[in-house]
Design a protein around this motif. Sequence first.
Motif, short mmCIF file in Angstrom:
data_model
loop_
_atom_site.label_atom_id
_atom_site.label_comp_id
_atom_site.label_asym_id
_atom_site.label_seq_id
_atom_site.Cartn_x
_atom_site.Cartn_y
_atom_site.Cartn_z
N PRO B 215 77.09 39.21 25.02
CA PRO B 215 76.30 37.98 25.14
C PRO B 215 74.81 38.19 24.98
N SER B 216 74.13 37.09 24.86
CA SER B 216 72.68 37.12 24.65
C SER B 216 71.97 37.73 25.86
N LEU B 217 70.73 38.12 25.64
CA LEU B 217 69.94 38.71 26.72
C LEU B 217 69.89 37.79 27.93
N ASP B 218 69.66 36.52 27.66
CA ASP B 218 69.58 35.55 28.75
C ASP B 218 70.82 35.57 29.61
N ARG B 219 71.94 35.60 28.93
CA ARG B 219 73.19 35.53 29.67
C ARG B 219 73.47 36.85 30.38
N LEU B 220 73.11 37.96 29.75
CA LEU B 220 73.28 39.25 30.42
C LEU B 220 72.46 39.27 31.71
N ASP B 221 71.24 38.81 31.61
CA ASP B 221 70.36 38.79 32.77
C ASP B 221 70.97 37.92 33.87
N ARG B 222 71.52 36.78 33.46
CA ARG B 222 72.07 35.86 34.45
C ARG B 222 73.32 36.43 35.10
N LEU B 223 74.17 37.03 34.28
CA LEU B 223 75.39 37.64 34.84
C LEU B 223 75.01 38.74 35.82
N SER B 224 74.04 39.53 35.41
CA SER B 224 73.60 40.61 36.28
C SER B 224 73.08 40.04 37.59
N TYR B 225 72.29 38.98 37.49
CA TYR B 225 71.77 38.34 38.70
C TYR B 225 72.92 37.86 39.58
N GLN B 226 73.91 37.24 38.95
CA GLN B 226 75.02 36.71 39.75
C GLN B 226 75.75 37.83 40.49
N MET B 227 75.94 38.96 39.81
CA MET B 227 76.58 40.11 40.48
C MET B 227 75.74 40.58 41.67
N HIS B 228 74.43 40.69 41.42
CA HIS B 228 73.56 41.18 42.49
C HIS B 228 73.46 40.17 43.63
N ALA B 229 73.45 38.89 43.25
CA ALA B 229 73.35 37.86 44.28
C ALA B 229 74.62 37.84 45.13
N PHE B 230 75.73 38.25 44.52
CA PHE B 230 76.95 38.37 45.31
C PHE B 230 76.89 39.64 46.17
N GLY B 231 76.44 40.73 45.56
CA GLY B 231 76.44 42.00 46.29
C GLY B 231 75.44 42.05 47.43
N PHE B 232 74.29 41.42 47.26
CA PHE B 232 73.22 41.60 48.25
C PHE B 232 73.58 41.10 49.65
N PRO B 233 74.10 39.88 49.80
CA PRO B 233 74.48 39.47 51.17
C PRO B 233 75.59 40.35 51.75
N VAL B 234 76.50 40.81 50.90
CA VAL B 234 77.57 41.66 51.42
C VAL B 234 76.99 42.99 51.89
N TRP B 235 76.05 43.49 51.11
CA TRP B 235 75.38 44.74 51.51
C TRP B 235 74.59 44.53 52.80
N THR B 236 73.92 43.39 52.90
CA THR B 236 73.19 43.06 54.13
C THR B 236 74.15 43.08 55.32
N PHE B 237 75.29 42.46 55.12
CA PHE B 237 76.28 42.42 56.18
C PHE B 237 76.75 43.83 56.54
N ALA B 238 76.95 44.65 55.51
CA ALA B 238 77.46 46.01 55.75
C ALA B 238 76.44 46.88 56.46
N VAL B 239 75.23 46.95 55.92
CA VAL B 239 74.31 47.95 56.46
C VAL B 239 73.39 47.43 57.55
N LEU B 240 73.20 46.12 57.61
CA LEU B 240 72.25 45.64 58.62
C LEU B 240 72.94 44.88 59.76
N ILE B 241 74.24 44.61 59.64
CA ILE B 241 74.92 43.94 60.74
C ILE B 241 76.04 44.83 61.28
#
Lengths: 525, 334
Positions: B215-241
Amino acid sequence: MSEPSRRASELSLRELARWTWRQLTSMRTALVLLLLLALAAIPGSLIPQEDIDSLAVTRWKEAHPELTPIWERLDLFSVYTSVWFSAIYILLMISLVGCILPRLGVYWRALRARPPRAPRNLGRLPESVAYETGESPEVVLERAVEVLRRRRFRVVTDDEAVAAERGYLREAGNLLFHLAVVVVLVGFALGGLFGYKGGVILIQGNGFSNNLTQYDDFAPGSLFDPSDMEDFWFRVKQFDIEWITEGRSAGQAREFNAHLDYRETQGGETRDYDLRVNHPLTIGGTDVFLIGHGYAPVITVRDGNGDVAISGPTVFLPTDQTFASFGVVKAPDAAPGQIGLEGTFYPTFVLDRDAEGNLAMPRSAWGEPLDPLVSLLVYTGDLGLDDGSPSSIYVLDKAAAEPVLKEDGRPLRLDLRPGDSVELPDGLGTVSFDGIERWNKIQISRTPGKLLALGGVVLALVGLLGSLFIRPRRAWVRVRRQDDGSTLVEVARLDRSSGADPEAGARELAEIVDALAGAPQEERS
Amino acid sequence: MTDAQWEVFSYEAVIAAGVLYFLAMLAYLVEWAALRRVASDEVVAEPVAVGAGSAPADAGRTPSLEEGPGRRVAMAGRLGLVLTGFATAVHLAALVGRGLAADPNRVPWGNMYEFTISGTFMVALIFLVGVKLRGVGWMGPIVVTFVLVALMAAFLGLDDAVLPLPDALNSPWLVIHVVAAVISTGAFTIGGILSILYLVKARAHPSRGYLARIPSLDRLDRLSYQMHAFGFPVWTFAVLITGPIWAHQAWGAYWNWDPKEVWAFITWVLYAAYLHARATAGWRGKGAAWLALAALATLWFNFIGINFFSTASQHSYAGEAVPVVAPAEAGSTA
Ligand code: HEM
């Protein structure tokens, strides 16, 4: 002459202050400070830290005499309380607060504001659709209000357009997250300033009263007040441990259980508690943890006069999984000379031979005391205990002491099994190994603010979820009666989040249009 | 089955999963090799996203997979996906078998080998979910190769006996904490792969080959963001809670600045910086992608580096289990 120039400098001072503040609270600065914080946290994970493992710090300092003063100057042995680390996160907090407060105001106004009016030309927006219908503009608008309300938009109308907005909670989530970060930090700071953490090694059967003199090691916060210490008492009645005797994990221990008697206050009633790993005992705001165990051989040293110079269980520290343990016995009052013993306790002693029949290093085959043996080297002379400087009970200062030698000139080693007693040469005295006791390492800590910190992270997580997954967006429907009597309906949508997903947006727009138009209409764009 | 049989079963399942991943990789290679002969505007970038239920990624490109070389290509891609699905299922069986091989039975997270086979499983699983939800089938070749290499490295290099968990690890919080850590590691890994693709594509301006079809750069960036946006709260839950709750119970302090904790914190801060970067002029796009990769590097360093090189960490799974519940420091003075 001086008047205007002073005013100018005042002005520029104020401007400078404002400029600094703007810089400090900018997103870019927040980003740089976050990166700095990550960078600054690294050294503390590579260099031993005073608060975590002071023994490792001492060893490191001994190994690196040239670097030590520089490292000390830079606070590298206590990174996380150092001035420079604190400076970064305090700046970050200032930046954070400076960033949030104005946004709170903006958000407050945005909450009460009406969704912005429809732009003149909806067709110019990237996500827009127009279609024609025979229905009257009023009917379409009425339906538009209904459709958008059902989709949980906040809606306002005028004669020819509907403006709608939803997803207000995203900003609320973002603000909550950032505020909660501050709350966590406050909770964390409370624990660091007013709390304490200490440890004590207790031989089975011994008791402990919670006051400073009874701790082996004690790390108070900088504003810690000893009068906050809870006045409890406990005693390790018995320590149980279960050894796995068969299967591939034979030799491992589990189910550590220290049976305690305890009193919450000195005069209070005595209760029982089974202190286990992962099951701390909480008394008021203080927690008591079981974090270690080991053996304490009971060794008696009689001096040349036959007087008992030292007697009792001596804590040996385990050096490996088989509980081969290292320890030191010091008898400074022995006559004619001080006596120091240093060596290893093997719970299950074995001495293997390799293929050529050479003796290997002695080892312990098992953590349980099946065939215990203590193997000690003997020193005499000045053990360095008289000059008043603190010394560890686990280290024998041999600077001014000499090993006691056998007749063949080799160092004397005592290999004792329980009940054995050996006479030392040169009339120094006797050493006997009377039995084995167990000890427990108990950690006691009081961490005020821990629930505040926990509540803070939970709030932060809630805010984060809102901030990341609520999509703030606007929608407009504009109707215009055309010359031929039909109605032109324009629908547009605008996504305002950083993670906006055009696919989801297109889907939502299509759904709105479908609901508005009923059956698919002839579309114009 | 006895514990020993379960253990053998688990090893066999790991090998079987490896073989399946390998076959999937071959199928993907066939697909992408064949695609070189098809002009890139003939075929959508998601030839294998069959039934993905997502709208076509970039409007304007229409599928023409029904006949000619396109059909064979689509077959190979579909085969790759199906094989990946089977491999992931067998991979899961290997994990379950590993847990059943321990006495008493437990979660398969006692050492590095077990963490690696769990983490790679999660990468494969998240990829499959991504295919379903976001049509990322075109990531197949990369993900499968990554999982295969990591799995085999674990199998050959990290294997360790099935030991019961030390008492300190025996807590329900361990399960929650590690599940969250493994899930977010999987998401960040996929997000990192997307960021790499973004950077490579941004630099190469490709007109042919794999890079041109993703996919286009735009879409790659967005997919990547979506993955990170999913991972970040889970990581917060894992390491900070959950991490601090468990640390508090087991070691008596909820935050010790233990090296493992420090690096988990660094990772967290860097991912927060990544999220900020996406909202900051001048950092959007490439800058953000680099930050995501830096954060991923710290994540892996924490897993590999700290386990092997740090003796100070109470989290060392690599070597021998610690002799006592936790090291008894000789901090006291006479
Ligand atoms: C301890 C420091 C900070 C942490 C851990 C942190 C973390 C985060 C995280 C995780 C997000 C992502 C949520 C999202 O994308 O909506 C975010 C967003 C944001 N942060 Fe921070 N932040 C910090 C400090 C600051 C500061 C100092 C500012 C002020 C400049 C700031 C302004 C923002 C803004 C405006 C967003 C929304 C960006 C967007 O539209 O995506 N943050 N922050």
